[in-house]
Each structure stands twice: as structure tokens, then as C-alpha cells.
Design an enzyme around this catalytic site. Sequence first.
Site, PDB file in Angstrom:
ATOM      1  CE  LYS A 148      -3.510  -0.306   2.678  1.00 51.28           C
ATOM      2  NZ  LYS A 148      -4.295  -0.368   3.942  1.00 51.28           N
TER       3      LYS A 148
ATOM      4  NE  ARG B  66     -15.059  -1.474   2.521  1.00 54.98           N
ATOM      5  CZ  ARG B  66     -14.659  -0.429   3.231  1.00 54.98           C
ATOM      6  NH1 ARG B  66     -14.149  -0.608   4.434  1.00 54.98           N
ATOM      7  NH2 ARG B  66     -14.775   0.799   2.736  1.00 54.98           N
TER       8      ARG B  66
ATOM      9  CD  GLU C 265     -15.163   8.931   7.786  1.00 54.23           C
ATOM     10  OE1 GLU C 265     -15.552   9.604   6.809  1.00 54.23           O
ATOM     11  OE2 GLU C 265     -15.553   7.773   8.014  1.00 54.23           O
TER      12      GLU C 265
ATOM     13  CE  LYS D 222     -17.417   0.500   9.666  1.00 50.13           C
ATOM     14  NZ  LYS D 222     -16.732   1.263  10.738  1.00 50.13           N
TER      15      LYS D 222
ATOM     16  N   GLY E 162     -34.890   0.946  -3.827  1.00 49.96           N
ATOM     17  CA  GLY E 162     -34.127   0.052  -4.687  1.00 49.96           C
ATOM     18  C   GLY E 162     -33.612  -1.139  -3.923  1.00 49.96           C
TER      19      GLY E 162
ATOM     20  CB  CYS F 144     -19.765   3.696   6.227  1.00 53.38           C
ATOM     21  SG  CYS F 144     -18.079   4.272   5.986  1.00 53.38           S
TER      22      CYS F 144
END
EC number: 1.1.1.22
Length: 432
Positions: free
Chosen positions: A35, A329, A144, A261, A251, A258
Amino acid sequence: MKISVIGCGYLGAVHAAGMAELGHTVVGVDIDAQKIAALTSGRAPFFEPGVDGLLQSRSDRLRFTTDISEVADAEVHFIAVGTPQAEGGAAADMRFVDAAFASLVPHLRPGALVVGKSTVPVGTAAAIAPQVEAAGASLAWNPEFLREGFAVADTLTPDRLVYGVRAGDDASVALLDRVYSTTLASGTPRIVTDFATAELVKVSANAFLATKISFINAMAEIAEVTGADVTTLADAIGHDTRIGRRFLNAGVGFGGGCLPKDIRAFQARADELGVGHALEFLDHVDQINQRRRARVVELALAALDDQGSRDATVAVLGLAFKPNSDDVRDSPAVDVAVALAREGVRVVATDPQAQRSAARKAPAVTIAPTVEEAINAASVVLVLTEWPEYRDLDPAALAPLTPARVVIDGRNCLDADKWRAAGWTYRGLGRS
């Protein structure tokens, strides 16, 4: 200022690049050498519009390393590691947060400020603060509010800044004001509060948004058995300024790293605090969201049964949980594709950005590089991520590729009249 960012995943890499763009000298730290190598070369290890440009344009004051000791001269340290759902439970997995603080504390200089950005269970900051303060530093929590696909803008021009600090800790507030001086000068609202409130802001916002999405999907369930049109319903109630139209798109439901979980972890924390009853409704929010995925599978199988065979191909357009992202995810699209494959259906899927990540998560699904290759000879077409290129597809041009011409609009993002006029059988969720 000299700033460090501990954890260079999605949140950390974007934050580090954003802080460099705001004029600071930034070092990002992560234990993943691959990374760090990618970020050092100016490439984010994920898809997010604008991030690579920031990494490359601000390389003169932005660097990445695996060596935590290189942060020792920083004035402010941001903790931006992930808090995934714990394996086998609903609570947040705090191993990465705990490890980040443990590795950082020995390198703190007196007077430094450590700022948590990770989404954590309420009470985390109060528990960690003594560890930081014993090193002569201070702790703040600055949640955030990034939206995937808009993370650069949300970092540089957020709609609010929240500081969680100890009562009377004016020095930490002043340091954060220096970090965000450009942002504050543009008029961004700033809220200074205590640790617990700052921690609750993010999970409360996500819980509210998840509830709003599941509310309109619950209305879609009612619409499907009454002949009502949930899209028109959403337009009508969305004109009420107390409600608003955003996040009222029925839908296949929400996903990503986010909302799912976070609402589960929020429930788990409430249970730990002895007030689990206060968030019981979030369990229903989660259930409604999961039912929408199952409903798409039901509709696809029913369409195959109408054609006389499940020994057929279903095309899935979209694998990311939302457009402008490669994040799969808890993706509703991937869940639907996998569920159909388990039913013995051949599933061919495509996505502009998430093909590689989806292939790893769903090996039973065939990945096609283009829409045309995915749709070719398919008995049913599912649109499960509202990428602009899927909304703008020409149904007349695609019609010759699939004699069945059946499309299920899992995001209610297509022009139903246009598709029907081109000879397609169109089905939207919650639409007559």
C-alpha cells in the site's frame, strides 16, 4: 504544520492527500508495504475520483512510510485506521485502533495533539485519553464524513467540522483550527463538543441515513402489493422541507463499508451500555435492507421461471455498492449475484471499476469486461449500481443481444418508458 496520518487505507490516504493540499507537510504511515509503495508512486490502492491527482501534485510535501518513528516531529497526528465489524458479532473490531495508539504513543513529543478520525464506539476516546496524556500529549476526536465518490471534496470543503475535546482544552481547539484554517476561512461551520458527542455524530448520521433509505424501501414493499409507484411517492413526500428528497430512492438498498457495519456496531454498543432498547429500530432498518436484496433475487428467478428455465444466464450491471467507487464491501449487487449463482443460475457481471475486487469476493460469478459481453444472450438483465453509463444505456441498441429483453431496475435509475418503447419488459422495485 507537520502532520502525520496513521493508517493509509481509504480514509487515511484521502485525508493525508487532503492535508497536503491544504498546505501542510504530511507523512502517512501504514504497516502494509504494498500500500505504501503504491501511494508513494502516486497511485491510490482503491478507486476514488481525484485522489491520484492530489497524490501526484502534492508529492513535494507528502510522503508515506512503514516506519512509525518518522512521525516523531509532527505536531498533529491523525488516527485513521478501520473499525470493521468483528468476526462472529455485530460490534466494531477495535484491534486496529488499539494497535495504532499503542504504536504511536512512544513517539509523541510533549504538546503534540493526537486526533481520532476513525468511527468508534462511544466511550472510546475517554478510555484512550489517559494513555495519550501520560505521554504529555492531548487527544481530540474529529469524525470524518466522507462520501465515497466525493471524498476529496468532502475532505477539502466539508459541510461541518466537529471537534471532541476535554472541557477547557482550548489548546487542542487552537491546533485543530490551524490544521483547518483554510477550510474555516471559507465559512465551514465548526462545532466544539465533548468526546462522547463527537463520537456519536458519525454513527448517528449514518443511522439516520440508513433509516431513511430503509423507510422508502419499506414503502416500496407496500407499493408492490397495492399498485402504487414508490418513485412518485418519494417525489411527493420529498417536497416536504421537513423530509427532503435525498436518500429517498427505493431500490436494492444500501451497502458499503460504513452504513451496514456502523448501525450494527451502534446497536451492539447500546446493548453494552444497557440501553439497547433505544436502538431496536435499527434492527428493523437492517432487516428491510436485507429483504430488498432477497426481493431482487425473487424477481430474477420469477422472470426465468416465466421463460421456462433457470438453466439460463442473468446479466448483472454493477458490482460496487455505489457509483464512483470500486468498493464491494457488503455490496447489494454482489450479494444478489452470489445468491443467484447459488441457485444454479449462470451469472455474468460487469462494473466500470469493481471487476477485480468483485472477482475475488464472488468467484462463482463470471466477470465480463463490457456491458455488451455481459448482456449477450442473457435471459434477464439486472441493473444494480446506478453508474451514469448504465443510466444512459440505449435499450434499442442492446435489444438484439438478448431475445428475452427483460430488465429489472434494482436502483430505479432507468427511464422505464424508454426501455418499454424499445421492446423490453421493465420491472422496477416498488413501481407498477
